[in-house]
Design an enzyme around this catalytic site. Structure first.
Site, PDB file in Angstrom:
ATOM      1  N   ARG A  73       0.846  -1.202   0.000  1.00  0.00           N
ATOM      2  CA  ARG A  73       0.000   0.000   0.000  1.00  0.00           C
ATOM      3  C   ARG A  73       0.877   1.245   0.000  1.00  0.00           C
ATOM      4  O   ARG A  73       0.562   2.250  -0.623  1.00  0.00           O
ATOM      5  CB  ARG A  73      -0.949  -0.003   1.207  1.00  0.00           C
ATOM      6  CG  ARG A  73      -1.673   1.312   1.363  1.00  0.00           C
ATOM      7  CD  ARG A  73      -2.869   1.300   2.296  1.00  0.00           C
ATOM      8  NE  ARG A  73      -2.857   0.377   3.376  1.00  0.00           N
ATOM      9  CZ  ARG A  73      -2.184   0.550   4.536  1.00  0.00           C
ATOM     10  NH1 ARG A  73      -1.474   1.634   4.739  1.00  0.00           N
ATOM     11  NH2 ARG A  73      -2.229  -0.379   5.475  1.00  0.00           N
TER      12      ARG A  73
ATOM     13  N   TYR B  85     -16.001  18.022 -15.285  1.00  0.00           N
ATOM     14  CA  TYR B  85     -16.449  16.642 -15.489  1.00  0.00           C
ATOM     15  C   TYR B  85     -17.520  16.307 -14.441  1.00  0.00           C
ATOM     16  O   TYR B  85     -17.372  16.646 -13.260  1.00  0.00           O
ATOM     17  CB  TYR B  85     -15.235  15.712 -15.379  1.00  0.00           C
ATOM     18  CG  TYR B  85     -15.588  14.259 -15.224  1.00  0.00           C
ATOM     19  CD1 TYR B  85     -16.351  13.595 -16.191  1.00  0.00           C
ATOM     20  CD2 TYR B  85     -15.184  13.534 -14.114  1.00  0.00           C
ATOM     21  CE1 TYR B  85     -16.691  12.261 -16.048  1.00  0.00           C
ATOM     22  CE2 TYR B  85     -15.507  12.191 -13.969  1.00  0.00           C
ATOM     23  CZ  TYR B  85     -16.265  11.566 -14.935  1.00  0.00           C
ATOM     24  OH  TYR B  85     -16.602  10.251 -14.787  1.00  0.00           O
TER      25      TYR B  85
ATOM     26  N   ASP C  71      -6.605  19.528 -14.080  1.00  0.00           N
ATOM     27  CA  ASP C  71      -6.947  18.196 -14.572  1.00  0.00           C
ATOM     28  C   ASP C  71      -6.530  18.158 -16.041  1.00  0.00           C
ATOM     29  O   ASP C  71      -7.136  18.805 -16.894  1.00  0.00           O
ATOM     30  CB  ASP C  71      -8.462  17.962 -14.424  1.00  0.00           C
ATOM     31  CG  ASP C  71      -8.859  16.538 -14.807  1.00  0.00           C
ATOM     32  OD1 ASP C  71      -8.179  15.944 -15.671  1.00  0.00           O
ATOM     33  OD2 ASP C  71      -9.858  16.028 -14.261  1.00  0.00           O
TER      34      ASP C  71
ATOM     35  N   LYS D  55      -7.528   7.286 -19.397  1.00  0.00           N
ATOM     36  CA  LYS D  55      -7.754   7.881 -20.710  1.00  0.00           C
ATOM     37  C   LYS D  55      -6.493   7.818 -21.586  1.00  0.00           C
ATOM     38  O   LYS D  55      -6.000   6.760 -21.857  1.00  0.00           O
ATOM     39  CB  LYS D  55      -8.283   9.305 -20.526  1.00  0.00           C
ATOM     40  CG  LYS D  55      -9.422   9.404 -19.508  1.00  0.00           C
ATOM     41  CD  LYS D  55     -10.631   8.607 -19.942  1.00  0.00           C
ATOM     42  CE  LYS D  55     -11.894   8.734 -19.132  1.00  0.00           C
ATOM     43  NZ  LYS D  55     -11.920   8.680 -17.727  1.00  0.00           N
TER      44      LYS D  55
HETATM   45  N1  PLP Z   1     -11.281  13.910 -15.000  1.00  0.00           N
HETATM   46  C1  PLP Z   1     -11.805  13.924 -16.231  1.00  0.00           C
HETATM   47  C2  PLP Z   1     -11.609  15.151 -17.076  1.00  0.00           C
HETATM   48  C3  PLP Z   1     -12.513  12.831 -16.716  1.00  0.00           C
HETATM   49  O1  PLP Z   1     -13.036  12.874 -17.946  1.00  0.00           O
HETATM   50  C4  PLP Z   1     -12.681  11.689 -15.876  1.00  0.00           C
HETATM   51  C5  PLP Z   1     -13.428  10.511 -16.333  1.00  0.00           C
HETATM   52  O2  PLP Z   1     -14.064  10.525 -17.369  1.00  0.00           O
HETATM   53  C6  PLP Z   1     -12.142  11.719 -14.597  1.00  0.00           C
HETATM   54  C7  PLP Z   1     -11.427  12.833 -14.191  1.00  0.00           C
HETATM   55  C8  PLP Z   1     -12.322  10.575 -13.657  1.00  0.00           C
HETATM   56  O3  PLP Z   1     -11.474   9.505 -13.982  1.00  0.00           O
HETATM   57  P1  PLP Z   1     -11.767   7.978 -13.627  1.00  0.00           P
HETATM   58  O4  PLP Z   1     -12.948   7.550 -14.427  1.00  0.00           O
HETATM   59  O5  PLP Z   1     -10.493   7.287 -13.991  1.00  0.00           O
HETATM   60  O6  PLP Z   1     -12.052   7.911 -12.161  1.00  0.00           O
END
Ligand code: PLP
Length: 390
Positions: A54, A106, A178, A203
């Protein structure tokens, strides 16, 4: 002159070769995968570099070091998802701390921030970050975290990271970007003033739609160390196999991005010229409101776009039933093209009112453009659009 012992590698080289041929045991070219949950102590009171999975894992750390190098940060924590990455920062806040987030962030990010705020763990305010006056007024409330998403999801609004980061720092806020939609191949927020970069590695970084993962890169070594400790406390570490797969995906990040961006530009131009499409949101188009900022702060325009069908929700349904070679699914950044309907999928939880405020109409579709041949993508879209009108 460059120190030959510390070569300044190009980012493409870093992505392709970070940790390659570094195995001391057998000389394996691909980095080994350590699946162990625990590590043998060398003797009484003699822990080795790693003691428990961990807290640390060599495979996970290799991915973290690669991402820190690519983002130009001091260190990185790999988490089990993008949401866990964001929550690594938000979960450390106290009840008096405010998070300033984009009004069109998001949907999952909005849900997380509202959930934390509703339990009194912090407070949150959503603001249109392209509105200078609204940002200045919100900064007067002295936020602890200033979260930026650019380009935004799903409307691809672009904001000026350097300008916003400078303003946020004046009031002592930590700036978090982000960078999921672009990856460090296209945008490096730390060089523009960010303190932290957050990723859903699910992604583009992994790129093959077969891992859920996240990462937080910190610009400052002390902050990176604190985050590592916090990740151990809350137990948000990503799995070693996921890290190994993500590192494998990262090898091809740059060529994938290059081809997918070129495809996205071709698709955006095609959509722009189609009568069934009332609006295309792609920062690569000169008519896009954020084109000038994107040209300045990005190394390309990314491979995400969205578009609105003139025929509204009914046209959306017919388009989805007929479009070819493009899969109806949430997520993005993989080698395959995906289309999503934000109002009923990714952004459904936001509710009608918040969606209306964010400008997400029922006729909006979001597309993650993949590596397929441009000709096939356009043929597939063309078929769906032709059928969307009747
Ligand atoms: N940030 C953005 C811009 C996203 O598009 C997403 C998911 O689509 C996330 C964060 C969250 O990521 P995760 O689905 O890996 O938890």
């Amino acid at each position: 002159m460059t120190d030959p012992n510390k070569p300044l590698l190009c980012p493409e080289t870093l992505a392709a070769s970070f940790g390659v041929a570094a195995d001391m045991a057998y000389g394996s070219v691909a980095p080994p995968l350590y699946l162990t949950s625990t590590y043998e102590f060398a003797g009484y009171d003699q822990p080795r570099l790693y003691d428990y999975g961990r807290a640390g894992n060599p495979t996970r750390d290799l991915l973290g070091d690669a991402l820190a190098a690519l983002e130009g940060g001091a260190g990185c924590v790999i988490t089990s998802s993008g949401m866990a990455a964001l929550d690594l920062l938000v979960g450390r806040l106290g009840p008096d701390d405010l998070v300033l987030a984009p009004h069109d962030c998001y949907g999952g990010t909005m849900r997380l921030l509202k959930a934390r705020a509703s339990r009194g763990h912090c407070s949150v305010r959503f603001v249109d970050q392209s509105d200078d006056e609204a940002v200045s007024a919100a900064l007067e409330e002295v936020p602890a975290l200033f979260l930026i998403e650019t380009p935004s999801n799903p409307l691809m609004r672009v904001v000026d990271i350097r300008g916003l980061a400078a303003k946020a720092r004046e009031v002592g806020a930590a700036v978090v970007v982000d960078n999921t939609f672009l990856s460090p191949a296209v945008q490096r927020p730390i060089a523009l003033g960010a303190d932290y970069v957050v990723h859903s590695t699910t992604k583009y970084l992994n790129g093959h739609s077969d891992v859920i993962g996240g990462a937080v890169v910190a610009a400052d070594p002390g902050n990176a160390q604190e985050l590592r400790q916090w990740a151990n406390i809350v137990g948000s570490a990503g799995a070693p196999f996921d890290a190994w797969l993500t590192l494998r995906g990262l090898r091809t990040l740059f060529p994938r991005m290059q081809t997918q961006q070129a495809n996205a530009m071709a698709v955006a131009r095609y959509l722009e010229s189609h009568a069934a499409v009332s609006k295309v949101h792609y920062p690569g188009l000169p008519a896009h409101r954020g084109h000038a900022i994107a040209s300045r702060q990005q190394n390309g325009f990314g491979a995400m776009l969205s578009f609105e069908l003139a025929g509204g929700i009914e046209a959306v349904r017919r388009f989805i039933e007929h479009v070819k070679f493009i899969t109806l699914a949430e997520s993005l950044g993989g080698v395959e093209s995906l289309v999503a309907h934000p109002a009923t999928m990714t952004h459904a939880d936001m509710g009608d009112e918040a969606r209306a405020v964010a400008g997400i109409s029922d006729g909006l579709l979001r597309m993650s453009v993949g590596l397929e041949a441009e000709r096939d993508l356009i043929a597939g879209l063309d078929y769906g659009l032709a059928k969307s009108g009747n």
